[in-house]
Motif scaffolding. Structure first.
Motif, short mmCIF file in Angstrom:
data_model
loop_
_atom_site.label_atom_id
_atom_site.label_comp_id
_atom_site.label_asym_id
_atom_site.label_seq_id
_atom_site.Cartn_x
_atom_site.Cartn_y
_atom_site.Cartn_z
N PHE A 1 12.44 67.69 -0.41
CA PHE A 1 11.15 67.20 0.05
C PHE A 1 11.32 66.92 1.53
O PHE A 1 12.15 66.11 1.93
CB PHE A 1 10.71 65.92 -0.67
CG PHE A 1 9.36 65.45 -0.21
CD1 PHE A 1 8.22 65.86 -0.89
CD2 PHE A 1 9.23 64.64 0.90
CE1 PHE A 1 6.96 65.46 -0.45
CE2 PHE A 1 7.98 64.23 1.34
CZ PHE A 1 6.84 64.64 0.66
N GLU A 2 10.52 67.60 2.35
CA GLU A 2 10.58 67.45 3.80
C GLU A 2 9.27 66.83 4.27
O GLU A 2 8.19 67.33 3.93
CB GLU A 2 10.78 68.82 4.44
CG GLU A 2 10.82 68.80 5.95
CD GLU A 2 10.95 70.19 6.53
OE1 GLU A 2 12.09 70.60 6.78
OE2 GLU A 2 9.91 70.87 6.69
N ASP A 3 9.36 65.76 5.04
CA ASP A 3 8.18 65.14 5.63
C ASP A 3 7.54 66.15 6.58
O ASP A 3 8.21 66.70 7.46
CB ASP A 3 8.56 63.86 6.38
CG ASP A 3 7.36 63.18 6.98
OD1 ASP A 3 6.93 63.60 8.08
OD2 ASP A 3 6.85 62.23 6.35
N GLU A 4 6.26 66.41 6.38
CA GLU A 4 5.58 67.44 7.17
C GLU A 4 5.49 67.08 8.65
O GLU A 4 5.46 67.98 9.49
CB GLU A 4 4.19 67.72 6.59
CG GLU A 4 4.27 68.38 5.24
CD GLU A 4 2.91 68.70 4.66
OE1 GLU A 4 1.95 68.93 5.43
OE2 GLU A 4 2.82 68.75 3.42
N ASN A 5 5.46 65.80 8.98
CA ASN A 5 5.33 65.40 10.39
C ASN A 5 6.68 65.33 11.09
O ASN A 5 6.85 65.87 12.18
CB ASN A 5 4.62 64.04 10.49
CG ASN A 5 3.20 64.12 9.97
OD1 ASN A 5 2.49 65.08 10.22
ND2 ASN A 5 2.80 63.11 9.22
N THR A 6 7.65 64.66 10.46
CA THR A 6 8.95 64.45 11.11
C THR A 6 9.94 65.56 10.82
O THR A 6 10.96 65.66 11.49
CB THR A 6 9.58 63.12 10.64
OG1 THR A 6 9.88 63.21 9.24
CG2 THR A 6 8.66 61.95 10.92
N LYS A 7 9.66 66.38 9.79
CA LYS A 7 10.56 67.45 9.34
C LYS A 7 11.87 66.90 8.76
O LYS A 7 12.83 67.62 8.58
CB LYS A 7 10.86 68.47 10.44
CG LYS A 7 9.62 69.11 11.03
CD LYS A 7 8.85 69.87 9.98
CE LYS A 7 7.61 70.53 10.56
NZ LYS A 7 6.66 70.92 9.56
N LYS A 8 11.89 65.59 8.46
CA LYS A 8 13.08 64.96 7.89
C LYS A 8 13.12 65.22 6.38
O LYS A 8 12.11 65.05 5.69
CB LYS A 8 13.04 63.45 8.15
CG LYS A 8 14.19 62.70 7.54
CD LYS A 8 14.04 61.19 7.72
CE LYS A 8 15.15 60.47 6.98
NZ LYS A 8 14.93 59.04 6.88
N VAL A 9 14.29 65.60 5.87
CA VAL A 9 14.48 65.74 4.43
C VAL A 9 14.61 64.33 3.85
O VAL A 9 15.51 63.58 4.22
CB VAL A 9 15.73 66.59 4.10
CG1 VAL A 9 16.06 66.54 2.62
CG2 VAL A 9 15.53 68.03 4.56
N GLU A 10 13.68 63.99 2.96
CA GLU A 10 13.64 62.63 2.41
C GLU A 10 14.11 62.57 0.95
O GLU A 10 14.28 61.48 0.41
CB GLU A 10 12.23 62.07 2.52
CG GLU A 10 11.79 61.90 3.95
CD GLU A 10 10.41 61.31 4.08
OE1 GLU A 10 10.20 60.57 5.07
OE2 GLU A 10 9.54 61.58 3.23
N GLY A 11 14.31 63.71 0.33
CA GLY A 11 14.78 63.73 -1.05
C GLY A 11 15.13 65.14 -1.46
O GLY A 11 14.78 66.10 -0.78
N TYR A 12 15.84 65.23 -2.58
CA TYR A 12 16.18 66.56 -3.09
C TYR A 12 16.43 66.52 -4.58
O TYR A 12 16.66 65.46 -5.17
CB TYR A 12 17.39 67.14 -2.34
CG TYR A 12 18.74 66.71 -2.86
CD1 TYR A 12 19.48 67.55 -3.68
CD2 TYR A 12 19.28 65.47 -2.53
CE1 TYR A 12 20.73 67.15 -4.16
CE2 TYR A 12 20.51 65.07 -3.00
CZ TYR A 12 21.23 65.92 -3.82
OH TYR A 12 22.46 65.52 -4.29
N LEU A 13 16.36 67.69 -5.18
CA LEU A 13 16.65 67.86 -6.60
C LEU A 13 17.53 69.08 -6.76
O LEU A 13 17.26 70.12 -6.16
CB LEU A 13 15.35 68.04 -7.39
CG LEU A 13 15.51 68.10 -8.90
CD1 LEU A 13 14.31 67.46 -9.58
CD2 LEU A 13 15.67 69.51 -9.41
N HIS A 14 18.56 68.95 -7.57
CA HIS A 14 19.45 70.06 -7.91
C HIS A 14 19.49 70.17 -9.42
O HIS A 14 19.78 69.19 -10.12
CB HIS A 14 20.86 69.81 -7.36
CG HIS A 14 21.88 70.83 -7.79
ND1 HIS A 14 23.22 70.57 -7.76
CD2 HIS A 14 21.76 72.10 -8.23
CE1 HIS A 14 23.88 71.63 -8.18
NE2 HIS A 14 23.01 72.58 -8.48
N ALA A 15 19.15 71.34 -9.93
CA ALA A 15 19.18 71.58 -11.37
C ALA A 15 19.85 72.92 -11.63
O ALA A 15 19.87 73.80 -10.77
CB ALA A 15 17.77 71.58 -11.95
#
Length: 145
Positions: free
Chosen positions: A49-63
């Motif tokens: 999940f990337e913040d659309e404004n800051t482009k910072k990755v704020e979360g992730y999922l690995h399955a």
């Protein structure tokens, strides 16, 4: 915005792993693992999940696709983590819904995951999404040298 993980996300994922999950694993090793996992796109699925404004990755999922002799194929969640500064914004839910859509698209009908016994907040989160705890297990491991 949810998108597929890229190697360039390695530093952000390493930071999230360290601060939110307690895994102190180097950026170099994290990068090597992500490169390897991304080269196996039919077995490992990684979204951020990337913040659309800051482009910072704020979360992730690995399955990963979990296949056994005694179950139909399903997804197994290996990691779901959201930066504490971005929690309670629906990011984890969005990531899980993305996985559920992918599960259906691949003709599977189940997602499973493990969550540490002490992670009561995570348990409530998964229950809110409709997941149920159906098994008590202990995890065993052995380090080989």
């Amino acid at each position: 915005m949810i998108r597929r993980c890229q190697v360039a996300d390695s530093a952000a994922i390493q930071k999230i792993n360290k601060t939110e999950l307690g895994y102190d694993y180097s950026v170099e090793k994290t990068t090597a693992n992500i490169k390897r996992l991304l080269n196996d796109p039919k077995h490992h699925y990684l979204w951020v999940f990337e913040d659309e404004n800051t482009k910072k990755v704020e979360g992730y999922l690995h399955a990963e696709i979990f296949e056994e002799t005694y179950f139909d194929p399903m997804f197994n969640v290996l990691a779901l983590a959201v930066d504490s500064s971005a929690q309670k914004k629906g990011i984890g839910s969005q990531l899980m819904h993305t996985l559920e859509k992918q599960t259906k698209a691949l003709g599977m009908n189940e997602v499973r995951l493990n969550s540490g016994e002490s992670r009561l907040g995570a348990h409530k989160f998964y229950e809110k999404l409709g997941y149920t705890s159906n098994k008590m297990q202990k995890r065993f491991g052995k380090t080989l040298k």
